[in-house]
Design a protein around this motif. Structure first.
Motif, PDB file in Angstrom:
ATOM      1  N   HIS A  38      33.194 -11.521   2.184  1.00  0.00           N
ATOM      2  CA  HIS A  38      32.538 -12.289   3.244  1.00  0.00           C
ATOM      3  C   HIS A  38      33.550 -12.692   4.318  1.00  0.00           C
ATOM      4  O   HIS A  38      33.285 -12.554   5.517  1.00  0.00           O
ATOM      5  N   HIS A  39      34.724 -13.176   3.905  1.00  0.00           N
ATOM      6  CA  HIS A  39      35.760 -13.562   4.869  1.00  0.00           C
ATOM      7  C   HIS A  39      36.279 -12.340   5.632  1.00  0.00           C
ATOM      8  O   HIS A  39      36.537 -12.416   6.841  1.00  0.00           O
ATOM      9  N   SER A  80      38.763  -0.376  -8.188  1.00  0.00           N
ATOM     10  CA  SER A  80      38.870  -1.071  -9.480  1.00  0.00           C
ATOM     11  C   SER A  80      38.779  -2.584  -9.355  1.00  0.00           C
ATOM     12  O   SER A  80      39.281  -3.300 -10.223  1.00  0.00           O
ATOM     13  N   ASP A  81      38.172  -3.096  -8.293  1.00  0.00           N
ATOM     14  CA  ASP A  81      37.889  -4.532  -8.199  1.00  0.00           C
ATOM     15  C   ASP A  81      36.515  -4.773  -8.820  1.00  0.00           C
ATOM     16  O   ASP A  81      35.481  -4.775  -8.139  1.00  0.00           O
ATOM     17  N   TRP A  82      36.490  -4.987 -10.135  1.00  0.00           N
ATOM     18  CA  TRP A  82      35.241  -4.945 -10.886  1.00  0.00           C
ATOM     19  C   TRP A  82      34.355  -6.162 -10.651  1.00  0.00           C
ATOM     20  O   TRP A  82      33.179  -6.154 -11.016  1.00  0.00           O
ATOM     21  N   ARG A  83      34.862  -7.221 -10.024  1.00  0.00           N
ATOM     22  CA  ARG A  83      34.040  -8.410  -9.782  1.00  0.00           C
ATOM     23  C   ARG A  83      33.257  -8.314  -8.477  1.00  0.00           C
ATOM     24  O   ARG A  83      32.479  -9.206  -8.155  1.00  0.00           O
ATOM     25  N   ILE A  84      33.466  -7.244  -7.720  1.00  0.00           N
ATOM     26  CA  ILE A  84      32.721  -7.040  -6.481  1.00  0.00           C
ATOM     27  C   ILE A  84      31.413  -6.326  -6.807  1.00  0.00           C
ATOM     28  O   ILE A  84      31.402  -5.306  -7.493  1.00  0.00           O
ATOM     29  N   THR A  85      30.321  -6.855  -6.301  1.00  0.00           N
ATOM     30  CA  THR A  85      28.995  -6.305  -6.592  1.00  0.00           C
ATOM     31  C   THR A  85      28.455  -5.552  -5.382  1.00  0.00           C
ATOM     32  O   THR A  85      29.033  -5.579  -4.289  1.00  0.00           O
ATOM     33  N   ASP A  86      27.314  -4.895  -5.594  1.00  0.00           N
ATOM     34  CA  ASP A  86      26.658  -4.186  -4.492  1.00  0.00           C
ATOM     35  C   ASP A  86      26.221  -5.158  -3.393  1.00  0.00           C
ATOM     36  O   ASP A  86      26.242  -4.822  -2.209  1.00  0.00           O
ATOM     37  N   ALA A  87      25.831  -6.371  -3.800  1.00  0.00           N
ATOM     38  CA  ALA A  87      25.423  -7.365  -2.805  1.00  0.00           C
ATOM     39  C   ALA A  87      26.591  -7.735  -1.892  1.00  0.00           C
ATOM     40  O   ALA A  87      26.412  -7.930  -0.683  1.00  0.00           O
ATOM     41  N   GLY A  88      27.796  -7.816  -2.457  1.00  0.00           N
ATOM     42  CA  GLY A  88      28.967  -8.112  -1.633  1.00  0.00           C
ATOM     43  C   GLY A  88      29.274  -6.999  -0.651  1.00  0.00           C
ATOM     44  O   GLY A  88      29.643  -7.257   0.504  1.00  0.00           O
ATOM     45  N   LEU A 135      27.071  -4.844   0.621  1.00  0.00           N
ATOM     46  CA  LEU A 135      26.048  -4.875   1.668  1.00  0.00           C
ATOM     47  C   LEU A 135      26.278  -6.036   2.628  1.00  0.00           C
ATOM     48  O   LEU A 135      26.051  -5.915   3.834  1.00  0.00           O
ATOM     49  N   SER A 136      26.744  -7.169   2.103  1.00  0.00           N
ATOM     50  CA  SER A 136      27.063  -8.305   2.969  1.00  0.00           C
ATOM     51  C   SER A 136      28.222  -7.970   3.901  1.00  0.00           C
ATOM     52  O   SER A 136      28.210  -8.338   5.084  1.00  0.00           O
ATOM     53  N   LEU A 137      29.223  -7.253   3.367  1.00  0.00           N
ATOM     54  CA  LEU A 137      30.355  -6.838   4.202  1.00  0.00           C
ATOM     55  C   LEU A 137      29.891  -5.914   5.320  1.00  0.00           C
ATOM     56  O   LEU A 137      30.266  -6.088   6.485  1.00  0.00           O
ATOM     57  N   VAL A 138      29.059  -4.938   4.979  1.00  0.00           N
ATOM     58  CA  VAL A 138      28.555  -4.002   5.987  1.00  0.00           C
ATOM     59  C   VAL A 138      27.742  -4.738   7.043  1.00  0.00           C
ATOM     60  O   VAL A 138      27.901  -4.521   8.251  1.00  0.00           O
ATOM     61  N   GLY A 157      29.044   4.656  13.866  1.00  0.00           N
ATOM     62  CA  GLY A 157      29.016   3.837  15.069  1.00  0.00           C
ATOM     63  C   GLY A 157      27.802   2.942  15.172  1.00  0.00           C
ATOM     64  O   GLY A 157      27.840   1.891  15.804  1.00  0.00           O
ATOM     65  N   GLN A 158      26.664   3.322  14.549  1.00  0.00           N
ATOM     66  CA  GLN A 158      25.459   2.502  14.591  1.00  0.00           C
ATOM     67  C   GLN A 158      25.432   1.460  13.478  1.00  0.00           C
ATOM     68  O   GLN A 158      24.482   0.698  13.361  1.00  0.00           O
ATOM     69  N   GLY A 159      26.468   1.440  12.633  1.00  0.00           N
ATOM     70  CA  GLY A 159      26.516   0.452  11.571  1.00  0.00           C
ATOM     71  C   GLY A 159      25.773   0.860  10.325  1.00  0.00           C
ATOM     72  O   GLY A 159      25.490   0.025   9.476  1.00  0.00           O
ATOM     73  N   GLU A 160      25.450   2.140  10.171  1.00  0.00           N
ATOM     74  CA  GLU A 160      24.735   2.604   8.995  1.00  0.00           C
ATOM     75  C   GLU A 160      25.730   3.066   7.937  1.00  0.00           C
ATOM     76  O   GLU A 160      26.730   3.709   8.241  1.00  0.00           O
ATOM     77  N   LEU A 161      25.434   2.753   6.688  1.00  0.00           N
ATOM     78  CA  LEU A 161      26.307   3.091   5.576  1.00  0.00           C
ATOM     79  C   LEU A 161      25.981   4.493   5.088  1.00  0.00           C
ATOM     80  O   LEU A 161      24.865   4.774   4.665  1.00  0.00           O
ATOM     81  N   GLN A 162      26.963   5.383   5.168  1.00  0.00           N
ATOM     82  CA  GLN A 162      26.782   6.764   4.746  1.00  0.00           C
ATOM     83  C   GLN A 162      27.723   7.046   3.588  1.00  0.00           C
ATOM     84  O   GLN A 162      28.934   6.918   3.721  1.00  0.00           O
ATOM     85  N   LYS A 163      27.185   7.421   2.435  1.00  0.00           N
ATOM     86  CA  LYS A 163      28.002   7.725   1.270  1.00  0.00           C
ATOM     87  C   LYS A 163      28.362   9.201   1.265  1.00  0.00           C
ATOM     88  O   LYS A 163      27.552  10.050   1.592  1.00  0.00           O
ATOM     89  N   ILE A 164      29.610   9.467   0.870  1.00  0.00           N
ATOM     90  CA  ILE A 164      30.111  10.843   0.817  1.00  0.00           C
ATOM     91  C   ILE A 164      30.481  11.168  -0.623  1.00  0.00           C
ATOM     92  O   ILE A 164      31.219  10.425  -1.245  1.00  0.00           O
TER      93      ILE A 164
END
Length: 337
Positions: free
Chosen positions: A243-244, A259-267, A269-272, A330-337
């Motif tokens: 978040h910061h 390997s930062d196992w305490r980070i979740t998918d919600a975190g 998505l919040s970052l994005v 550039g549009q802020g969309e998350l694209q997985k590779i």
């Protein structure tokens, strides 16, 4: 009589060896060709080559061969380092990399405050200093050269509070890169001191398991020029740290969270989401500034056919125990590779 005869034999052998070296085909090459060949040699081979003959000694002493001094292939004792610093180094050195004895069976110390003071005096143009596998407990940070641009302390013992004595106005005013990989004694209080290095662009904190969200908050709010941040294998970093990062590091390009196992998918998505909002605000602000500049230029009858807005480079995230790469376009969309 026997000693005189032995001395004559040694002198004769030495004279023969010198004649053989001087008549060798490689010695007939021009000096610039020889210097180009010597550039491909490591430091140990280069020092051995200086003992062949006087010609090679003078060629090895050329300053162009001593701009980058990499001594990480083997750990050297303090006595050997003193010889190299006094006899070989000069103000032409821009990069110096030293390896200590941590991780080996030897318990020798090869770094001392007086040695660093000598390096600071002789290498006035030094930009990059690497002290890998070194014990920094008896070496204060004030002994390091102040005009460094890169400081590499990976796998070294950096004691708690080592950065507390630093003042950005006096020490490291131009520092761009700080590598603290495997410096396991670094914790949040050290990051509170590191936040004074306002010019920092690349920070590596991988395997610093004491670093948590509080330290991330310090560097995110103060080191706004960061473009690369490595937090891999920092188990205390959670979604709050992301978040910061998302709210303050607006120009960040590379973020490693392996390997930062305490980070979740919600975190994630919040970052994005935070990065998208921040970048859209910056983009609108810059677009408004460009419109204002365009209006002023029109009043001055200076016409421009096209004005290109700055494009934001993609941010690379490395997530999970298995390396996965996600790209924010550039549009802020998350694209997985």
């Amino acid at each position: 009589m026997a000693s005189c005869t032995a001395a004559k034999r040694r002198a004769s052998r030495k004279k023969t060896a010198v004649n053989v070296v001087q008549t060798a085909p490689i010695c007939k090459l021009p000096a610039n060709i020889m210097l180009h060949v010597f550039k491909f040699l490591d430091i140990k081979t280069l020092c051995s080559s200086s003992t062949v003959c006087r010609l090679w000694y003078h060629l090895v002493c050329d300053r162009t061969l001593w701009k980058i001094v990499d001594l990480r292939s083997w750990p050297l004792s303090l006595r050997t380092l003193w010889k190299i610093v006094r006899n070989r180094l000069s103000d032409s050195v821009v990069e110096l990399l030293i390896k200590g004895f941590i991780g080996t069976t030897k318990k020798n110390e090869n770094i001392s405050p007086s040695l660093l003071e000598e390096i600071k005096t002789k290498c006035s143009s030094l930009d990059t200093l690497g002290l890998c596998y070194c014990d920094m407990r008896n070496v204060p940070a004030q002994c390091l050269p102040r005009n460094l641009k890169s400081l590499l302390l990976d796998h070294s013992i950096v004691p708690l509070g080592w950065f507390e004595g630093l003042k950005c106005e006096q020490f490291f005013p131009n520092l761009l890169e700080l590598n603290l990989t495997y410096c396991t004694r670094v914790e949040n209080s050290d990051l509170q001191s590191i936040k004074k290095l306002k010019t920092l662009e690349r920070l590596n904190l991988s395997y610093c398991y004491r670093v948590g969200d509080e330290g991330i908050q310090h560097i995110a709010r103060n080191l706004t020029n960061l473009i690369e941040l490595n937090l891999s294998n920092c188990p205390k970093v959670t979604d709050l740290g992301l978040h910061h990062i998302g709210h303050h590091l607006t120009i960040l390009k590379n973020l490693n969270l392996l390997s930062d196992w305490r980070i979740t998918d919600a975190g994630i998505l919040s970052l994005v989401h935070s990065l998208v909002l921040v970048r859209s605000r910056v983009k609108l602000r810059q677009r408004g500034r460009l419109k204002e500049q365009l209006w002023r230029r029109r009043q001055r009858t200076e016409w421009y056919s096209a004005i290109s807005l700055p494009t934001y480079e993609s941010l690379i995230l490395k997530l999970g125990f298995v390396e996965k790469i996600a790209v924010i376009d550039g549009q802020g969309e998350l694209q997985k590779i």
